[in-house]
Enzyme design. Structure first.
Site, short mmCIF file in Angstrom:
data_model
loop_
_atom_site.label_atom_id
_atom_site.label_comp_id
_atom_site.label_asym_id
_atom_site.label_seq_id
_atom_site.Cartn_x
_atom_site.Cartn_y
_atom_site.Cartn_z
N GLU A 1 -5.56 7.06 -1.38
CA GLU A 1 -5.51 5.91 -0.47
C GLU A 1 -6.30 4.72 -1.02
O GLU A 1 -5.90 3.57 -0.86
CB GLU A 1 -6.04 6.30 0.92
CG GLU A 1 -5.23 7.36 1.64
CD GLU A 1 -3.81 6.91 1.95
OE1 GLU A 1 -3.59 5.69 2.06
OE2 GLU A 1 -2.93 7.78 2.10
N HIS B 1 0.84 -1.20 0.00
CA HIS B 1 0.00 0.00 0.00
C HIS B 1 0.88 1.25 0.00
O HIS B 1 0.65 2.19 -0.78
CB HIS B 1 -0.91 -0.01 1.23
CG HIS B 1 -1.63 1.28 1.47
ND1 HIS B 1 -2.94 1.49 1.09
CD2 HIS B 1 -1.22 2.45 2.05
CE1 HIS B 1 -3.30 2.72 1.42
NE2 HIS B 1 -2.28 3.32 2.01
N GLU B 2 1.88 1.28 0.88
CA GLU B 2 2.74 2.46 0.96
C GLU B 2 3.58 2.64 -0.30
O GLU B 2 3.85 3.76 -0.72
CB GLU B 2 3.66 2.35 2.19
CG GLU B 2 2.93 2.33 3.53
CD GLU B 2 2.06 3.56 3.74
OE1 GLU B 2 2.42 4.64 3.24
OE2 GLU B 2 0.99 3.43 4.38
#
Length: 425
Positions: A358, A278-279
């Site tokens: 996000e 995700h990051e």
């Protein structure tokens, strides 16, 4: 006029505070929609009865403090002007220093100190609430150390901005806002570049990830994403919090992949890999650069708006605010007040952009790891350790949430997990 401005400002603040107290504690409904009950996004499936009650209490308190803290800041800066403190701080600087830069440094120190003292009680209450609900594990001396570091880091950055801003104001009364914006571009990039190696280490100790097998797995993901990373950093946060986190920070050669030690202790390897994927999406999709670009666009219009509004306010209420000229650095509290108001006003917009990024990062993590189940359990644990609201009230989401709600994130991942299982069968 000064008394009238002060009276109505306090009255407005009280009405505003009462509204949000009523909204958060009595009106807002955070109950889960019927269609999500019993799903993986239902907090009743991963939180016990006590944790559910604590989450509700903690969220209401933190949300209320958020909504009153920024307007309280406006009130403080307004009162610093109305009661002549800004004028007094300038006089103290002129009486104490021979050189103008020393005089301005002393002025800014007293201004920052008064604002800090005035907001300290609310900051301490926030720390106490986090400690009482076992989110924070930080002792008071450690918390005060971080507070003092915050004070001096903010002072140094603000001093540079303060000196340059009023130099530009005195050089060009009509275009200072444009020149200030042009200079803000390299200054913003510089701060983003030095943050991982100079600013962040002031607060915490960063070391190489101790679990080398996990580091190899993370670096393998980084290689698959074409991220030129050679190390994964671990930061000791367990002395300060029970919450979990990981992030990619910095730009260029100073980019860093960072894991909190609480994350490595609480999450399984596949969950950590989902978080890191995700990051990494933020790096791959250049979200850091888009964030910088958005802030620069907003600051362009914001500085122009401040330039226009400052002239109107000083011409109309200059006597009450103890400001004779816009370019007089005694007007700095007014600039800080207007900046804070603008930042608060654009929060909904920046949060929309952030939530979109996000959401894309979550999708990227699923594609990279092919493990939506790991994402589900990760977000459940994040909600559990942080006592997070799964389905926050509308205004809370609009003004506070830079990420999609846990309800949205977990439910999307659950759908992906079901589709994946069906395709495998």
């Amino acid at each position: 006029m000064a008394r009238k401005l002060g009276f109505y400002s306090v009255l407005l603040f009280i009405v505003y505070g009462l509204f949000f107290y009523w909204y958060l504690f009595y009106f807002a409904d955070s109950k889960l929609p019927f269609e999500f009950q019993g799903t993986a996004a239902d907090p009743a499936t991963f939180l016990n009865t006590r944790e559910l009650a604590l989450s509700d209490e903690y969220s209401k308190l933190k949300n209320f403090m958020f909504f009153i803290s920024t307007p309280l800041e406006w009130l403080i800066y307004l009162f610093i002007l109305l009661f002549g403190f800004s004028k007094a701080f300038r006089k103290w600087g002129e009486d104490s220093g021979k050189y103008k830069i020393i005089q301005k440094a002393i002025y800014l120190f007293w201004l920052n100190l008064m604002a800090y003292i005035a907001t300290f009680p609310l900051s301490y209450i926030g720390h106490k609430v986090s400690t009482d609900y076992h989110i924070s594990t930080q002792s008071f001396p450690s918390w005060m150390k971080d507070e003092l570091i915050d004070f001096w880091v903010n002072y140094v950055i603000m001093f540079v901005i303060f000196i340059v801003l009023y130099w530009l104001m005195n050089k060009s009364k009509k275009r200072w806002w444009l020149y200030a914006w042009l200079l803000s571009v390299p200054f913003t990039l510089f701060l983003t570049f030095i943050q991982p190696v100079i600013i962040d280490p002031l607060y915490n100790n960063f070391t190489a990830l101790s679990d080398k097998q996990l580091e190899e797995k993370i670096l393998a993901l980084a290689k698959e994403s074409n991220i030129p990373a050679e190390h994964v950093f671990e930061v000791n946060m367990s002395d300060k919090t029970n919450a979990l986190n990981a992030y990619v920070t910095g730009i260029g050669s100073n980019s860093r992949i960072v894991l909190w030690d609480t994350t490595t202790k609480e999450l399984k390897d596949n969950e950590i890999l989902f978080v890191m994927a995700h990051e990494m999406a933020h790096y791959v999709e250049k979200h850091i650069y888009y964030g910088i670009a958005l802030s620069l666009v907003l600051s362009f219009f914001g500085l122009y708006f401040i330039y226009k509004l400052m002239n109107v306010l000083v011409s109309k209420w200059g006597d009450a605010l103890k400001i004779s000229r816009v370019e007089d650095y005694q007007s700095f509290p007014l600039i800080l007040l207007l900046i804070s108001m603008l930042l608060f006003a654009v929060n909904p917009l920046t949060n929309i952009v952030s939530r979109y990024e996000e959401k894309r990062a979550d999708n990227y993590a699923v594609q990279l790891t092919s493990d939506p189940e790991a994402g589900i359990t990760t977000f459940q644990k994040l909600a559990k350790t942080g006592l997070s609201e799964v389905n926050p009230p509308f205004l809370v989401k609009v003004f506070r949430y830079s990420h999609p709600t846990m309800l949205e994130r977990i439910s999307v991942l659950e759908e992906k997990s079901i589709l994946q299982k069906n395709s495998e069968n």
